[in-house]
Write a protein that holds these residues in place. Structure first.
Motif, PDB file in Angstrom:
ATOM      1  N   ALA A  79       8.291  78.038   4.731  1.00 35.93           N
ATOM      2  CA  ALA A  79       7.808  77.709   6.074  1.00 35.93           C
ATOM      3  C   ALA A  79       7.560  76.207   6.219  1.00 35.93           C
ATOM      4  O   ALA A  79       7.873  75.619   7.261  1.00 35.93           O
ATOM      5  CB  ALA A  79       6.529  78.491   6.374  1.00 35.93           C
ATOM      6  N   ILE A  80       7.021  75.560   5.174  1.00 37.36           N
ATOM      7  CA  ILE A  80       6.794  74.108   5.213  1.00 37.36           C
ATOM      8  C   ILE A  80       8.130  73.381   5.320  1.00 37.36           C
ATOM      9  O   ILE A  80       8.283  72.449   6.113  1.00 37.36           O
ATOM     10  CB  ILE A  80       6.006  73.632   3.972  1.00 37.36           C
ATOM     11  N   VAL A  81       9.119  73.820   4.543  1.00 39.69           N
ATOM     12  CA  VAL A  81      10.444  73.192   4.580  1.00 39.69           C
ATOM     13  C   VAL A  81      11.061  73.348   5.967  1.00 39.69           C
ATOM     14  O   VAL A  81      11.569  72.378   6.548  1.00 39.69           O
ATOM     15  CB  VAL A  81      11.371  73.776   3.485  1.00 39.69           C
ATOM     16  N   LYS A  82      11.000  74.546   6.531  1.00 42.34           N
ATOM     17  CA  LYS A  82      11.560  74.782   7.869  1.00 42.34           C
ATOM     18  C   LYS A  82      10.873  73.909   8.920  1.00 42.34           C
ATOM     19  O   LYS A  82      11.524  73.361   9.804  1.00 42.34           O
ATOM     20  CB  LYS A  82      11.431  76.248   8.260  1.00 42.34           C
ATOM     21  N   LYS A  83       9.571  73.790   8.798  1.00 40.92           N
ATOM     22  CA  LYS A  83       8.813  72.966   9.749  1.00 40.92           C
ATOM     23  C   LYS A  83       9.174  71.495   9.578  1.00 40.92           C
ATOM     24  O   LYS A  83       9.357  70.765  10.547  1.00 40.92           O
ATOM     25  CB  LYS A  83       7.313  73.195   9.549  1.00 40.92           C
ATOM     26  N   THR A  84       9.278  71.031   8.343  1.00 42.52           N
ATOM     27  CA  THR A  84       9.627  69.643   8.054  1.00 42.52           C
ATOM     28  C   THR A  84      11.022  69.303   8.571  1.00 42.52           C
ATOM     29  O   THR A  84      11.241  68.225   9.113  1.00 42.52           O
ATOM     30  CB  THR A  84       9.544  69.370   6.537  1.00 42.52           C
ATOM     31  N   LEU A  85      11.950  70.223   8.415  1.00 30.33           N
ATOM     32  CA  LEU A  85      13.322  70.008   8.878  1.00 30.33           C
ATOM     33  C   LEU A  85      13.485  70.297  10.373  1.00 30.33           C
ATOM     34  O   LEU A  85      14.586  70.243  10.903  1.00 30.33           O
ATOM     35  CB  LEU A  85      14.294  70.874   8.072  1.00 30.33           C
ATOM     36  N   LYS A  86      12.377  70.637  11.012  1.00 32.03           N
ATOM     37  CA  LYS A  86      12.350  70.940  12.447  1.00 32.03           C
ATOM     38  C   LYS A  86      13.236  72.128  12.811  1.00 32.03           C
ATOM     39  O   LYS A  86      13.794  72.196  13.894  1.00 32.03           O
ATOM     40  CB  LYS A  86      12.698  69.702  13.266  1.00 32.03           C
ATOM     41  N   ILE A  87      13.343  73.073  11.884  1.00 28.11           N
ATOM     42  CA  ILE A  87      14.072  74.314  12.138  1.00 28.11           C
ATOM     43  C   ILE A  87      13.185  75.261  12.938  1.00 28.11           C
ATOM     44  O   ILE A  87      13.652  76.081  13.703  1.00 28.11           O
ATOM     45  CB  ILE A  87      14.533  74.957  10.810  1.00 28.11           C
ATOM     46  N   THR A  88      11.895  75.120  12.744  1.00 25.33           N
ATOM     47  CA  THR A  88      10.924  75.948  13.452  1.00 25.33           C
ATOM     48  C   THR A  88       9.653  75.150  13.695  1.00 25.33           C
ATOM     49  O   THR A  88       9.391  74.159  13.027  1.00 25.33           O
ATOM     50  CB  THR A  88      10.595  77.229  12.659  1.00 25.33           C
TER      51      THR A  88
END
Length: 142
Positions: A79-88
């Motif tokens: 979830a942190i990675v997705k948020k950092t990559l602006k996927i979510t």
């Protein structure tokens, strides 16, 4: 005979929450390491203040020790990675059955009262720990 050793509690991918001698961790570690002392705001340091600070440290330790053996929170990292990559824009949800290291620290701080209950421990990402007002300036140990 008394042997004093410094131990660390951490959450690692293979084993989850573990207790390790700091010397063992640093022996093979390539890079830099810091110790982050707790920082208490106080006008003066008297015996009652020292007792309060020791009580806070004891609560942090008891909470963290009770979490030994809990799994590593891979969903949180994802979830942190997705948020950092602006996927979510979704933030990870609090799950006290699994931890990443910063979440374990934040939950321990919250249990002791030095991190407010209204702060979501799932929002405390690894780089945020050093920015908490309850943490003093880092001291280089390696």
């Amino acid at each position: 005979v008394s042997v004093e050793r410094v131990f660390i509690l951490e959450s690692v991918t293979k084993s989850g929450v573990v207790l390790l001698p700091l010397s063992r961790k640093l022996r093979t570690y390539k890079g830099k390491a810091w110790w982050l002392p707790l920082h208490f705001k106080r006008a003066t340091r008297d015996a009652s203040q020292a007792a309060i600070e020791e009580g806070v440290r004891t609560i942090i330790l008891k909470y963290a020790m009770a979490e030994l053996g809990k799994k590593y929170d891979f969903r949180h990292i994802k979830a942190i990675v997705k948020k950092t990559l602006k996927i979510t824009k979704k933030t990870p949800f609090e799950n006290y059955e699994e931890y990443i290291c910063s979440e374990l620290v934040a939950a321990s701080f919250q249990a002791s009262g030095i991190l407010p209950k209204n702060v979501s421990t799932s929002l405390i990402e690894p780089g945020n720990i050093t920015k908490l007002p309850t943490v003093g300036k880092p001291k280089n140990i390696l």
